[in-house]
Design an enzyme around this catalytic site. Structure first.
Site, PDB file in Angstrom:
ATOM      1  N   LYS A  52       1.683  11.826 -10.876  1.00  0.00           N
ATOM      2  CA  LYS A  52       0.893  10.894 -11.693  1.00  0.00           C
ATOM      3  C   LYS A  52       1.756   9.691 -12.023  1.00  0.00           C
ATOM      4  CE  LYS A  52      -2.451  13.810 -14.103  1.00  0.00           C
ATOM      5  NZ  LYS A  52      -2.913  14.231 -15.429  1.00  0.00           N
ATOM      6  N   HIS A  57      -2.419  17.423 -25.238  1.00  0.00           N
ATOM      7  CA  HIS A  57      -2.355  16.004 -24.893  1.00  0.00           C
ATOM      8  C   HIS A  57      -3.604  15.221 -25.288  1.00  0.00           C
ATOM      9  CE1 HIS A  57       1.207  17.118 -22.760  1.00  0.00           C
ATOM     10  NE2 HIS A  57       1.398  15.901 -22.308  1.00  0.00           N
ATOM     11  N   HIS A 116       6.156  10.499 -27.280  1.00  0.00           N
ATOM     12  CA  HIS A 116       5.128  11.263 -26.565  1.00  0.00           C
ATOM     13  C   HIS A 116       5.163  12.758 -26.911  1.00  0.00           C
ATOM     14  CE1 HIS A 116       2.542  12.392 -23.181  1.00  0.00           C
ATOM     15  NE2 HIS A 116       3.431  13.336 -22.905  1.00  0.00           N
ATOM     16  N   ARG A 144      -5.388  22.046 -12.991  1.00  0.00           N
ATOM     17  CA  ARG A 144      -4.359  21.124 -13.480  1.00  0.00           C
ATOM     18  C   ARG A 144      -4.651  20.609 -14.883  1.00  0.00           C
ATOM     19  NH1 ARG A 144      -0.968  16.320 -10.384  1.00  0.00           N
ATOM     20  NH2 ARG A 144       0.140  15.706 -12.253  1.00  0.00           N
ATOM     21  N   ASN A 183      -2.754  19.437 -19.631  1.00  0.00           N
ATOM     22  CA  ASN A 183      -3.093  18.514 -20.725  1.00  0.00           C
ATOM     23  C   ASN A 183      -3.107  19.198 -22.085  1.00  0.00           C
ATOM     24  OD1 ASN A 183      -3.456  16.319 -18.988  1.00  0.00           O
ATOM     25  ND2 ASN A 183      -5.530  16.994 -18.495  1.00  0.00           N
ATOM     26  N   GLU A 213       7.472  19.514 -23.780  1.00  0.00           N
ATOM     27  CA  GLU A 213       6.744  19.759 -22.524  1.00  0.00           C
ATOM     28  C   GLU A 213       7.107  21.140 -21.956  1.00  0.00           C
ATOM     29  OE1 GLU A 213       4.373  17.823 -21.506  1.00  0.00           O
ATOM     30  OE2 GLU A 213       4.805  15.777 -22.157  1.00  0.00           O
ATOM     31  N   LYS A 260       4.971  23.611 -13.458  1.00  0.00           N
ATOM     32  CA  LYS A 260       4.249  22.402 -13.033  1.00  0.00           C
ATOM     33  C   LYS A 260       3.981  22.446 -11.530  1.00  0.00           C
ATOM     34  CE  LYS A 260       3.502  17.662 -13.962  1.00  0.00           C
ATOM     35  NZ  LYS A 260       3.864  16.492 -14.740  1.00  0.00           N
ATOM     36  N   GLU A 313      -6.227  17.264 -10.018  1.00  0.00           N
ATOM     37  CA  GLU A 313      -6.791  17.618 -11.323  1.00  0.00           C
ATOM     38  C   GLU A 313      -8.302  17.823 -11.291  1.00  0.00           C
ATOM     39  OE1 GLU A 313      -4.684  15.851 -14.642  1.00  0.00           O
ATOM     40  OE2 GLU A 313      -6.511  15.841 -15.819  1.00  0.00           O
ATOM     41  N   ARG A 324       0.826  -1.221   0.000  1.00  0.00           N
ATOM     42  CA  ARG A 324       0.000   0.000   0.000  1.00  0.00           C
ATOM     43  C   ARG A 324       0.860   1.271   0.000  1.00  0.00           C
ATOM     44  NH1 ARG A 324      -3.077  -2.946   3.710  1.00  0.00           N
ATOM     45  NH2 ARG A 324      -4.919  -3.840   2.710  1.00  0.00           N
ATOM     46  N   HIS A 374      -2.463  12.331 -27.157  1.00  0.00           N
ATOM     47  CA  HIS A 374      -2.596  10.962 -26.645  1.00  0.00           C
ATOM     48  C   HIS A 374      -3.311  10.064 -27.640  1.00  0.00           C
ATOM     49  CE1 HIS A 374      -2.014  11.606 -22.042  1.00  0.00           C
ATOM     50  NE2 HIS A 374      -0.892  11.334 -22.661  1.00  0.00           N
TER      51      HIS A 374
HETATM   52  N1  LIG Z   1       3.582  11.039 -15.141  1.00  0.00           N
HETATM   53  C1  LIG Z   1       3.495  12.104 -15.884  1.00  0.00           C
HETATM   54  O1  LIG Z   1       3.080  13.159 -15.431  1.00  0.00           O
HETATM   55  C2  LIG Z   1       3.946  12.016 -17.312  1.00  0.00           C
HETATM   56  C3  LIG Z   1       4.070  13.198 -18.068  1.00  0.00           C
HETATM   57  C4  LIG Z   1       4.534  13.101 -19.366  1.00  0.00           C
HETATM   58  C5  LIG Z   1       4.889  11.874 -19.891  1.00  0.00           C
HETATM   59  N2  LIG Z   1       4.754  10.747 -19.137  1.00  0.00           N
HETATM   60  C6  LIG Z   1       5.122   9.435 -19.682  1.00  0.00           C
HETATM   61  O2  LIG Z   1       6.522   9.421 -19.930  1.00  0.00           O
HETATM   62  C7  LIG Z   1       6.802   8.440 -20.903  1.00  0.00           C
HETATM   63  C8  LIG Z   1       7.817   8.968 -21.891  1.00  0.00           C
HETATM   64  O3  LIG Z   1       8.988   9.311 -21.212  1.00  0.00           O
HETATM   65  P1  LIG Z   1      10.373   9.532 -21.964  1.00  0.00           P
HETATM   66  O4  LIG Z   1      10.167  10.388 -23.136  1.00  0.00           O
HETATM   67  O5  LIG Z   1      11.353   9.949 -20.933  1.00  0.00           O
HETATM   68  O6  LIG Z   1      10.683   8.098 -22.572  1.00  0.00           O
HETATM   69  P2  LIG Z   1      11.452   6.814 -22.025  1.00  0.00           P
HETATM   70  O7  LIG Z   1      11.335   6.676 -20.573  1.00  0.00           O
HETATM   71  O8  LIG Z   1      10.996   5.686 -22.858  1.00  0.00           O
HETATM   72  O9  LIG Z   1      12.985   7.145 -22.363  1.00  0.00           O
HETATM   73  C9  LIG Z   1      13.362   7.316 -23.693  1.00  0.00           C
HETATM   74  C10 LIG Z   1      14.525   6.417 -24.102  1.00  0.00           C
HETATM   75  O10 LIG Z   1      15.722   6.985 -23.627  1.00  0.00           O
HETATM   76  C11 LIG Z   1      16.515   6.017 -22.940  1.00  0.00           C
HETATM   77  N3  LIG Z   1      17.245   6.765 -21.925  1.00  0.00           N
HETATM   78  C12 LIG Z   1      16.769   7.265 -20.763  1.00  0.00           C
HETATM   79  N4  LIG Z   1      17.698   8.045 -20.188  1.00  0.00           N
HETATM   80  C13 LIG Z   1      18.786   8.029 -20.989  1.00  0.00           C
HETATM   81  C14 LIG Z   1      20.056   8.671 -20.937  1.00  0.00           C
HETATM   82  N5  LIG Z   1      20.362   9.535 -19.972  1.00  0.00           N
HETATM   83  N6  LIG Z   1      20.946   8.411 -21.918  1.00  0.00           N
HETATM   84  C15 LIG Z   1      20.612   7.577 -22.944  1.00  0.00           C
HETATM   85  N7  LIG Z   1      19.419   6.982 -23.069  1.00  0.00           N
HETATM   86  C16 LIG Z   1      18.513   7.208 -22.095  1.00  0.00           C
HETATM   87  C17 LIG Z   1      15.519   5.013 -22.449  1.00  0.00           C
HETATM   88  O11 LIG Z   1      16.118   3.760 -22.295  1.00  0.00           O
HETATM   89  C18 LIG Z   1      14.477   5.011 -23.560  1.00  0.00           C
HETATM   90  O12 LIG Z   1      14.856   4.124 -24.570  1.00  0.00           O
HETATM   91  C19 LIG Z   1       5.471   8.057 -21.528  1.00  0.00           C
HETATM   92  O13 LIG Z   1       5.105   6.790 -21.078  1.00  0.00           O
HETATM   93  C20 LIG Z   1       4.513   9.109 -21.014  1.00  0.00           C
HETATM   94  O14 LIG Z   1       3.194   8.628 -20.875  1.00  0.00           O
HETATM   95  C21 LIG Z   1       4.299  10.816 -17.871  1.00  0.00           C
HETATM   96 ZN   LIG Z   2       3.154  15.027 -21.685  1.00  0.00          ZN
END
Ligand SMILES: NC(=O)c1ccc[n+]([C@@H]2O[C@H](COP(=O)([O-])OP(=O)(O)OC[C@H]3O[C@@H](n4cnc5c(N)ncnc54)[C@H](O)[C@@H]3O)[C@@H](O)[C@H]2O)c1
Ligand SMILES: [Zn+2]
Length: 338
Positions: free
Chosen positions: A135, A234, A251, A227, A231, A177, A213, A223, A113, A238
């Site tokens: 999130k 998005h 993304h 908040r 989006n 972003e 943020k 949200e 939990r 999305h």
């Molecule tokens: N929680 C939230 O508020 C929120 C907001 C926006 C996006 N997201 C989510 O985030 C995700 C996308 O995140 P992302 O763009 O970081 O993608 P990701 O986590 O897939 O990372 C991108 C790629 O870069 C590689 N990588 C990571 N750090 C590295 C580094 N320092 N050097 C070399 N390679 C590296 C990873 O292995 C991966 O292949 C999506 O799933 C999206 O839904 C969440």
């Molecule tokens: Zn985003």
């Protein structure tokens, strides 16, 4: 640089500091069981740097990519924590991009939990945006983030040096972003993109984006209203991401496409398109409106027969508009007839 996200008992610090990866112990208690969760695209040297600071450190490396935000990988991680006898006083370090942050945070929020987790984001997207806000989620079928929680880390440690190994495309992807943050809340971020090389101004871009943020999340953690402006781009983004993202688009690239039709001022649209050009981002894509609409109907922003979209007329100011969901279908057809 330090920011504190003020959420009463859930408040936490964000540290932006070059080299902090090798000084995690200064900000977190590592004298307990620690599971480093990362993926096989994150350079192994970063995992080793963390493990070398943890007397009882373990690592679990998942396959890189969106596919890791899934039930099988979630289960695998919970099993690992159980096998290692992790208790509520132990801790997870989420080392990687948004995928690892979302996945590890969701594991942390549900195992026993809730156990502590610390975000160590290593992509621009995660340093600028996803590592704060609470999130956490995994995907189900083609619907993104549909199984999730609001759950905050106990700290976020950002080492901009880790971006040096990030592929250029991912570097730019995350900047979207920051552009979004500028468009909805802080016009000076937009100017920063127009006047600076993002590589040299990256510390400032991260800091200002997180300030946006933080300000929004502090006012509306769950949200209810404000908040929703985060989006921006998005809802459509999305939809495109769910249909095409797993194949081709990242993304941020989908969000970039999703923001353009939601800009209500032509001059502002031109400014944004010029920034896209400078960054090498595409501003539209031929998509099938029926496919994208089918996914958007399942979006969390749909309430009954209505969906809330975010629009921007003037840089730094966003507004919410509730529209009948079928209108969105018509709208999708009109902006992208294929
Ligand atoms: N929680 C939230 O508020 C929120 C907001 C926006 C996006 N997201 C989510 O985030 C995700 C996308 O995140 P992302 O763009 O970081 O993608 P990701 O986590 O897939 O990372 C991108 C790629 O870069 C590689 N990588 C990571 N750090 C590295 C580094 N320092 N050097 C070399 N390679 C590296 C990873 O292995 C991966 O292949 C999506 O799933 C999206 O839904 C969440
Ligand atoms: Zn985003």
């Amino acid at each position: 640089m330090k920011l504190t996200v003020n959420l009463q008992e859930k408040s936490y610090d964000i540290i932006i500091e070059h080299g902090v990866l090798s000084r995690v112990g200064e900000y977190a208690n590592l004298n307990r069981k620690v599971l480093v969760i990362s993926d096989d695209g994150v350079p192994k040297q970063y995992v080793d740097t963390l493990l070398s600071q943890c007397p009882q450190g373990y690592a679990h490396i998942v396959k890189q990519g969106e596919g890791a935000k899934s039930f099988p990988v979630y289960q695998e991680l919970c099993q690992k924590l159980l096998d290692l006898n992790f208790s509520r006083t132990d801790c997870i370090l989420a080392l990687g991009g948004g995928v690892i942050g979302d996945l590890s945070g969701f594991v942390a929020s549900t195992y026993l939990r809730g156990i502590e987790f610390i975000g160590i984001p290593t992509t621009t997207l995660s340093q600028i945006d996803s590592s704060i806000g609470g999130k956490v989620a995994i995907n189900l079928d083609d619907v993104k983030n549909i199984i999730g929680n609001f759950y905050h880390p106990s700290a976020v440690l950002i080492d901009p040096d880790t971006l040096k190994t990030l592929p250029e495309r991912h570097f730019v992807n995350g900047l979207v972003e920051a552009l979004k943050a500028g468009l909805i809340y802080d016009a000076s971020l937009l100017t920063l993109f127009e006047t600076c090389d993002p590589k040299t101004a990256i510390d400032q871009i991260i800091y200002q984006s997180l300030q946006v943020k933080k300000a929004v999340v502090e006012q509306d953690e769950k949200e209810q209203n404000l908040r929703k402006i985060l989006n921006f781009g998005h809802t459509l983004g999305h939809g495109i991401e769910s249909v095409y993202g797993l194949k081709d688009l990242l993304h941020g690239e989908c969000v970039a496409i999703g923001m353009i039709p939601m800009l209500e001022d032509d001059a502002l649209k031109q400014r944004v398109l010029q920034i896209y050009q400078k960054l090498g981002l595409q501003s539209d894509i031929a998509y099938d409106p029926d496919d994208v609409y089918a996914v958007m109907k399942k979006d969390k922003k749909v309430q009954g027969d209505f969906i809330t979209v975010v629009k921007v007329k003037e840089a730094g100011h966003a507004r919410l508009e509730k529209i009948p969901t079928p209108d969105l279908h018509q709208y999708l057809k009109s902006i992208n007839p294929i």
